[in-house]
Design an enzyme around this catalytic site. Structure first.
Site: not given
Ligand code: HSE
Length: 435
Positions: A133, A204
């Site tokens: 993020g 990621k």
């Molecule tokens: N759903 C993800 C999280 C955020 O819970 O970190 C977006 O990748």
């Protein structure tokens, strides 16, 4: 100077956040960039929402019309998913548009194809928001670390899982109960599989692995194990032994190749990474010159993720007139210099292990388990009997020293085959962070 014209695809959480950041911080952004960034066009399923969130942007019902439109300089893809998003990104690139995306799944699975086309078309593709993020970890890996050989990356990169594990530890609650709470709070999706089974973290860490080691992206090589089978008991026992359980994305370069994996992991509680709680994210990078660095922040949410999206828009805008040979390469290394590597199977990785064995509380049981481990070349760091259950069964917790995983995989069925052992052995990997 003419304004940079943005074509925005999607007005979900991050899309609406991006519109808000561009509007609220317009003056600050133009003071940094030296020109205005204008939200010129938007495409989303909900036309009424588009008009209320981006009143000055032209609404396009057909997103393909937007990505081909001559009045768009940068396409910001925030639809998510892969099928339509992939077609739109490729079409945007084909039409000479620069692209900003937060879509980790798209890049982890189709990044090589997208970057190859972008290279041929001479356009930039930026994706800071795809990993952790609001934490600028892509920038750190691609640029801040460029003097280093990166050795390993370990990250708490799924906030939903981290929230669930933090609550399980603090309240001793079972997984299913905390998951329900996370859904009520809006952290976990109605179908939480993607987050809790490690897919999101896998995408990621796959992207970060490619950036760290100069390889093509290879999500197929990533081992995924989520948190849904974790027992609150093991979190408690780990804590009693001085460890916290975290869902980690791990990638590490060894002489044998590259490790790429996501799984619950015991971390010593004295480590900063072990103390990242709730929905927060953190990424630890170990590199040969700088040593250990740690990046912490909000891994999701409208404005933190939009902060990363808008930073990418600003970066692209600054580089528009730069010779393409002087741009930062998509995957940190020159496209022609990426190297195929051997990704280690889980049998080949090296780790320490937490094992919980349930066995009859009688003489010789500990000795026979210790013998099996010794026979497989596994050295024990600690072995503790946690107490005796109602049915005269003892719970034995073992922490091992570092070993190759195939030794553990051979030892576990041998332990389970012992007549005194009455339940499957629980195994959780453990990292000392001493590398
Ligand atoms: N759903 C993800 C999280 C955020 O819970 O970190 C977006 O990748």
């Amino acid at each position: 100077m003419q304004a940079i014209r943005i074509g925005l695809l999607g007005l979900g959480t991050v899309g609406s956040g991006t519109a808000e950041v561009l509007q609220k911080n317009a003056a600050e952004i133009s003071r940094r960039l030296g020109r205005e960034v204008r939200l010129a066009m938007v495409s989303s399923r909900d036309a009424a929402k588009a008009r209320s969130v981006c009143p000055d942007a032209q609404y396009m019902a057909d997103p393909f019309e937007l990505v081909r439109h001559p009045d768009v300089d940068i396409v910001v893809e925030l639809f998510g998913g892969t099928q339509i998003a992939k077609d739109l990104v490729l079409e945007a690139v084909e039409n000479g548009k620069h692209v900003v995306t937060a879509n980790k799944k798209l890049l982890a699975e189709y990044g090589n194809e997208i970057f190859a086309l972008a290279g041929r078309k001479n356009v930039m593709v930026q994706f800071e928001a795809a990993v952790a993020g609001g934490i600028p970890i892509i920038k750190a890996l691609r640029e801040g670390m460029s003097a280093n050989r990166i050795k390993s990356i370990m990250g708490i990169i799924n906030g939903t899982s981290n929230f669930i594990l933090s609550e399980m530890r603090e309240k001793g609650s079972p997984f299913a109960q905390v998951l329900k709470q996370a859904q009520e709070l809006g952290y976990a999706e109605a179908d939480p599989t993607f987050d809790i089974e490690g897919h999101d973290a896998g995408h990621k860490i796959t992207i970060m692995s490619a950036l760290a080691f100069g390889t093509p992206v290879n999500f197929g090589a990533c081992y995924l194990e989520g948190i849904s089978k974790l027992d609150a008991r093991d979190i408690r026992y780990a804590e009693e032994l001085g460890y916290r359980v975290k869902l980690l994305g791990i990638t590490r370069l060894s002489e044998k190749g590259v490790e790429l994996r996501v799984h619950p992991t015991l971390l010593p509680e004295c480590r900063l990474l072990a103390n990242v709680n709730g929905v927060m994210n953190a990424v630890r990078v170990n590199a040969d010159m700088v040593g250990e660095t740690l990046y912490y922040g909000a891994g999701a949410g409208a404005l933190p993720t939009a902060s990363a999206v808008v930073a990418d828009i600003i970066d692209i805008s600054r580089l528009l007139s730069a010779d393409s040979g002087h741009r930062v390469p998509y995957l940190a290394f020159q496209p022609g210099r990426l190297q195929e590597v051997h990704f280690l199977s889980m049998d080949e990785i090296t780790s320490s292990y937490y094992l919980r064995v349930q066995a009859a509380d009688k003489a010789g049981v500990l000795g026979s388990i210790a013998n099996i481990l010794a026979g497989e070349g596994i050295s024990i760091e600690a072995l503790i009997q946690k107490g005796v259950l109602d049915n005269n069964q003892a719970e034995i917790v073992i922490l091992t020293h570092s070993t190759v995983e195939q030794n553990i995989r051979r030892a576990i069925p041998r332990i389970e085959a012992e007549a005194s052992v009455s339940a499957p052995v629980v195994m959780i990997r453990m990292e000392s962070l001493n590398d």
